[in-house]
Scaffold this active site. Structure first.
Site, PDB file in Angstrom:
ATOM      1  N   LYS A  81      -5.626   4.060   9.678  1.00 14.98           N
ATOM      2  CA  LYS A  81      -6.405   4.585   8.559  1.00 14.98           C
ATOM      3  C   LYS A  81      -7.399   5.602   9.098  1.00 14.98           C
ATOM      4  CE  LYS A  81      -8.198   2.618   4.256  1.00 14.98           C
ATOM      5  NZ  LYS A  81      -9.541   3.176   4.048  1.00 14.98           N
ATOM      6  N   ARG A 137       0.846  -1.185   0.000  1.00 16.02           N
ATOM      7  CA  ARG A 137       0.000   0.000   0.000  1.00 16.02           C
ATOM      8  C   ARG A 137       0.882   1.235   0.000  1.00 16.02           C
ATOM      9  NH1 ARG A 137      -2.942   3.394   3.501  1.00 16.02           N
ATOM     10  NH2 ARG A 137      -5.077   3.755   2.802  1.00 16.02           N
ATOM     11  N   SER A 181     -12.907  -3.787  -0.438  1.00 15.52           N
ATOM     12  CA  SER A 181     -13.302  -3.382   0.910  1.00 15.52           C
ATOM     13  C   SER A 181     -14.820  -3.320   0.987  1.00 15.52           C
ATOM     14  CB  SER A 181     -12.730  -1.996   1.240  1.00 15.52           C
ATOM     15  OG  SER A 181     -11.327  -2.016   1.204  1.00 15.52           O
TER      16      SER A 181
END
Lengths: 218, 218
Positions: A142, A44, A113
């Site tokens: 996050k 990521r 997701s």
């Protein structure tokens, strides 16, 4: 072993990289994590140039190939193609799933997701191979993660689809039994491994905790 | 007309989008610009989600198809593939050219930013189809654009390679004759069209200025 069973097994301890780490530190910790129980790695890099990310990604691709662990790329379908990675993970703001499938083909793993049963079922219908559901618990990794699902919310997502689901968000070894009570395929972590003082011990502890919950179940 | 001549002609008035514009405003101004002389459009969205950018890009793809103007995407090779755009423009921080060529194939147009002869020659050797050289003049659109080349620096880039070069950075209609004295294939602009009070008039004025410099030359 079937492709689906293999994918499900590789989701037991799913670790995401932390882009705040330096190149060498990232590679070192990723190796230790993979050698100590991590079954899938997601790369990521949301705030990095493509040039640098592809350099990091190339090193992770080699590492994952050497250790036989799938490498999933967050968001960037072009990086998946460039690195010949195993697949992509798509969030709500990323490329739509059907477009990614068209570019990557049927063999690629596409994860999506989904934080509720409606989103989960939609993703399954569109051909997602697995789902990431969260945040299960509050998380600081996050900032835009939304309201925690808790184990009950995770169970609702798991029960709504046939494809495997991993729980993500605020998960550590102590919380694994609670998370696994929702019967996901596994748990996804960032800081619990990447930010651990002893990433080897952290990965091994998480993996043992997940495996002990899976015994007798599958 | 050969592929190379066609590409060279399409670089006469090359317009980049401004991602600070709203969706409808962008489409409206882009249409007016293309209808009034812009010969190539580059879609640039560095700070936008893929989901939104692909929605905008789809509308621009339709517009460019309708008006027969090439659509080049900045940086994102996956968006090029998803939108079936004509090509990609790569900066120093983007995917390396050979990787992009491998993913896009020989028919795609690949442009590269090059601000000096050494970088220009390297890009040409790696298979770039055209170069963007700049900033020719100081610019406020791109904060990291570096020291202005001036017309002499642009001429040095143009003379160092066989592939077409467009000058970029701080170019307006008044400056076109000075820029074109360096004999680039054309000029690239952002704010001179996208930020103009009258984009139709701005595009037409720039195009007329470029064309008058090209007469008798080619």
């Amino acid at each position: 072993m079937s492709r689906h069973r293999r994918l499900r097994n590789s989701l037991r301890l799913y670790c995401l990289t932390d882009e705040r780490m330096g190149d060498d530190e990232l590679l070192k910790v990723a190796r230790v994590a993979l050698e100590n129980g991590v079954t899938c790695l997601q790369y990521r890099a949301k705030n990095m140039t493509a040039r640098r990310a592809l350099q990091q990604g190339e090193r992770l691709r080699e590492l994952c190939g050497e250790l036989g662990v799938p490498l999933i790329i967050n968001d960037r379908v072009d990086w998946v193609l460039a690195l010949e990675a195993d697949g992509v993970h798509l969030g709500d703001d990323d490329m739509p799933l059907p477009t990614a499938r068209r570019l990557l083909g049927q063999d690629a793993v596409i994860g999506v997701s989904a934080s509720n049963p409606a989103a989960a079922q939609k993703a399954e219908q569109l051909g997602a191979d697995y789902l990431g559901a969260g945040p299960v618990f509050p998380t600081e990794t996050k900032s835009d993660a939304g309201r925690p699902l808790g184990p009950k919310g995770l169970a609702a997502v798991v029960q709504s689809v046939d494809i495997p689901v991993v729980g993500i968000g605020g998960i550590n070894a102590e919380r694994v039994p609670t998370v696994m009570s929702a019967e996901p395929a596994g748990v996804a972590v960032v800081s619990a491994v990447m930010g651990a003082d002893d990433p080897a011990r952290a990965a091994a502890g998480l993996r043992a905790a997940v495996d002990s919950c899976c015994e007798g179940v599958r």
